[in-house]
Write a protein that holds these residues in place. Structure first.
Motif, PDB file in Angstrom:
ATOM      1  N   ILE A  35     115.906 129.016 -89.889  1.00  0.00           N
ATOM      2  CA  ILE A  35     114.876 128.854 -88.860  1.00  0.00           C
ATOM      3  C   ILE A  35     113.353 128.636 -89.519  1.00  0.00           C
ATOM      4  N   PRO A  36     113.055 129.617 -90.703  1.00  0.00           N
ATOM      5  CA  PRO A  36     111.799 128.576 -91.292  1.00  0.00           C
ATOM      6  C   PRO A  36     112.138 127.576 -91.996  1.00  0.00           C
ATOM      7  N   ASN A  37     113.404 126.655 -91.955  1.00  0.00           N
ATOM      8  CA  ASN A  37     113.152 125.560 -92.407  1.00  0.00           C
ATOM      9  C   ASN A  37     113.740 124.433 -91.005  1.00  0.00           C
ATOM     10  N   VAL A  38     113.998 124.348 -90.633  1.00  0.00           N
ATOM     11  CA  VAL A  38     113.994 123.810 -89.287  1.00  0.00           C
ATOM     12  C   VAL A  38     112.545 123.850 -88.783  1.00  0.00           C
ATOM     13  N   THR A  39     112.120 124.538 -88.180  1.00  0.00           N
ATOM     14  CA  THR A  39     110.617 124.821 -88.105  1.00  0.00           C
ATOM     15  C   THR A  39     109.691 124.445 -89.085  1.00  0.00           C
ATOM     16  N   GLU A  40     109.674 124.017 -89.734  1.00  0.00           N
ATOM     17  CA  GLU A  40     109.047 123.635 -91.037  1.00  0.00           C
ATOM     18  C   GLU A  40     108.856 121.701 -91.158  1.00  0.00           C
ATOM     19  N   SER A  41     110.291 121.872 -90.941  1.00  0.00           N
ATOM     20  CA  SER A  41     110.965 120.392 -90.106  1.00  0.00           C
ATOM     21  C   SER A  41     110.768 119.849 -89.384  1.00  0.00           C
ATOM     22  N   LEU A  42     110.423 119.648 -88.301  1.00  0.00           N
ATOM     23  CA  LEU A  42     109.464 119.958 -86.490  1.00  0.00           C
ATOM     24  C   LEU A  42     108.322 119.676 -87.007  1.00  0.00           C
ATOM     25  N   ILE A  43     107.495 120.451 -87.564  1.00  0.00           N
ATOM     26  CA  ILE A  43     105.810 121.287 -87.948  1.00  0.00           C
ATOM     27  C   ILE A  43     105.597 119.168 -88.416  1.00  0.00           C
ATOM     28  N   ASN A  44     106.671 119.416 -89.634  1.00  0.00           N
ATOM     29  CA  ASN A  44     105.732 118.580 -91.319  1.00  0.00           C
ATOM     30  C   ASN A  44     107.151 117.196 -91.031  1.00  0.00           C
ATOM     31  N   PRO A  45     107.162 116.690 -90.601  1.00  0.00           N
ATOM     32  CA  PRO A  45     108.152 115.377 -91.442  1.00  0.00           C
ATOM     33  C   PRO A  45     108.175 114.855 -92.409  1.00  0.00           C
ATOM     34  N   ASN A  46     107.297 115.241 -93.102  1.00  0.00           N
ATOM     35  CA  ASN A  46     107.475 115.167 -95.118  1.00  0.00           C
ATOM     36  C   ASN A  46     108.425 115.978 -95.570  1.00  0.00           C
ATOM     37  N   TYR A  47     108.279 117.378 -94.109  1.00  0.00           N
ATOM     38  CA  TYR A  47     109.136 118.410 -95.794  1.00  0.00           C
ATOM     39  C   TYR A  47     110.198 118.148 -96.114  1.00  0.00           C
ATOM     40  N   LYS A  48     110.126 118.671 -97.087  1.00  0.00           N
ATOM     41  CA  LYS A  48     112.160 118.985 -97.764  1.00  0.00           C
ATOM     42  C   LYS A  48     112.746 119.765 -97.777  1.00  0.00           C
ATOM     43  N   VAL A  49     114.230 120.173 -98.314  1.00  0.00           N
ATOM     44  CA  VAL A  49     114.175 121.175 -98.500  1.00  0.00           C
ATOM     45  C   VAL A  49     114.691 121.821 -99.218  1.00  0.00           C
ATOM     46  N   PRO A  50     114.587 122.594 -99.845  1.00  0.00           N
ATOM     47  CA  PRO A  50     114.721 122.994-101.838  1.00  0.00           C
ATOM     48  C   PRO A  50     115.922 123.210-101.410  1.00  0.00           C
ATOM     49  N   ILE A  51     116.651 122.100-102.792  1.00  0.00           N
ATOM     50  CA  ILE A  51     117.479 122.511-102.857  1.00  0.00           C
ATOM     51  C   ILE A  51     118.106 124.113-102.939  1.00  0.00           C
ATOM     52  N   ILE A  52     117.667 125.185-103.547  1.00  0.00           N
ATOM     53  CA  ILE A  52     118.274 126.845-103.690  1.00  0.00           C
ATOM     54  C   ILE A  52     118.132 126.738-102.337  1.00  0.00           C
ATOM     55  N   HIS A  53     117.690 126.703-101.276  1.00  0.00           N
ATOM     56  CA  HIS A  53     118.103 126.689-100.012  1.00  0.00           C
ATOM     57  C   HIS A  53     119.512 126.323 -99.451  1.00  0.00           C
ATOM     58  N   VAL A  54     119.569 125.412 -99.579  1.00  0.00           N
ATOM     59  CA  VAL A  54     120.846 124.108 -99.388  1.00  0.00           C
ATOM     60  C   VAL A  54     122.012 125.368-100.355  1.00  0.00           C
ATOM     61  N   ILE A  55     121.816 124.768-101.574  1.00  0.00           N
ATOM     62  CA  ILE A  55     123.102 125.734-101.715  1.00  0.00           C
ATOM     63  C   ILE A  55     123.354 127.447-101.683  1.00  0.00           C
ATOM     64  N   THR A  56     122.366 128.243-101.550  1.00  0.00           N
ATOM     65  CA  THR A  56     121.857 129.326-100.886  1.00  0.00           C
ATOM     66  C   THR A  56     123.131 129.317 -99.785  1.00  0.00           C
ATOM     67  N   GLY A  57     122.241 128.319 -98.483  1.00  0.00           N
ATOM     68  CA  GLY A  57     123.654 128.058 -97.067  1.00  0.00           C
ATOM     69  C   GLY A  57     125.009 127.810 -96.925  1.00  0.00           C
ATOM     70  N   ALA A  58     124.707 126.992 -98.289  1.00  0.00           N
ATOM     71  CA  ALA A  58     126.458 126.727 -98.673  1.00  0.00           C
ATOM     72  C   ALA A  58     127.315 127.630 -98.678  1.00  0.00           C
ATOM     73  N   ALA A  59     126.875 128.769 -99.617  1.00  0.00           N
ATOM     74  CA  ALA A  59     127.490 129.754-100.402  1.00  0.00           C
ATOM     75  C   ALA A  59     127.488 130.492 -99.394  1.00  0.00           C
ATOM     76  N   LEU A  60     127.043 130.912 -98.431  1.00  0.00           N
ATOM     77  CA  LEU A  60     127.256 131.896 -97.628  1.00  0.00           C
ATOM     78  C   LEU A  60     127.827 131.471 -96.441  1.00  0.00           C
ATOM     79  N   VAL A  61     127.856 130.139 -95.775  1.00  0.00           N
ATOM     80  CA  VAL A  61     128.751 128.931 -94.991  1.00  0.00           C
ATOM     81  C   VAL A  61     130.482 129.649 -95.633  1.00  0.00           C
ATOM     82  N   VAL A  62     129.968 129.157 -96.924  1.00  0.00           N
ATOM     83  CA  VAL A  62     131.927 129.486 -97.536  1.00  0.00           C
ATOM     84  C   VAL A  62     131.944 130.590 -97.107  1.00  0.00           C
ATOM     85  N   ALA A  63     131.413 131.988 -97.576  1.00  0.00           N
ATOM     86  CA  ALA A  63     131.286 133.189 -97.104  1.00  0.00           C
ATOM     87  C   ALA A  63     132.228 133.758 -96.667  1.00  0.00           C
TER      88      ALA A  63
END
Length: 73
Positions: free
Chosen positions: A20-48
């Protein structure tokens, strides 16, 4: 199996809290880069969640086989 269902449910909560915060920030700020730790954590949670889902499916399938065998005899 009930514990796996609860685990899967509670794994979804942090995943939603990351998305939710990453999507919201991406919509507000087009130059926002999602932190790599969020991507890794999200992928690990999806795998779990996927592993829990596969285990629950397997256990339900085994339980149905046992019930079928009992009813057959």
């Amino acid at each position: 199996m009930k514990k796996l269902g609860l685990l899967r449910l509670f794994i979804c909560l942090p995943l939603i809290a990351l998305i939710i915060p990453n999507v919201t920030e991406s919509l507000i700020n087009p130059n926002y880069k999602v932190p790599i730790i969020h991507v890794i954590t999200g992928a690990a949670l999806v795998v779990a969640i996927g592993i829990c889902t596969i285990i629950i499916y397997y256990l339900q399938k085994q339980q149905l086989k046992v019930q079928y065998q009992r009813n057959k005899n």
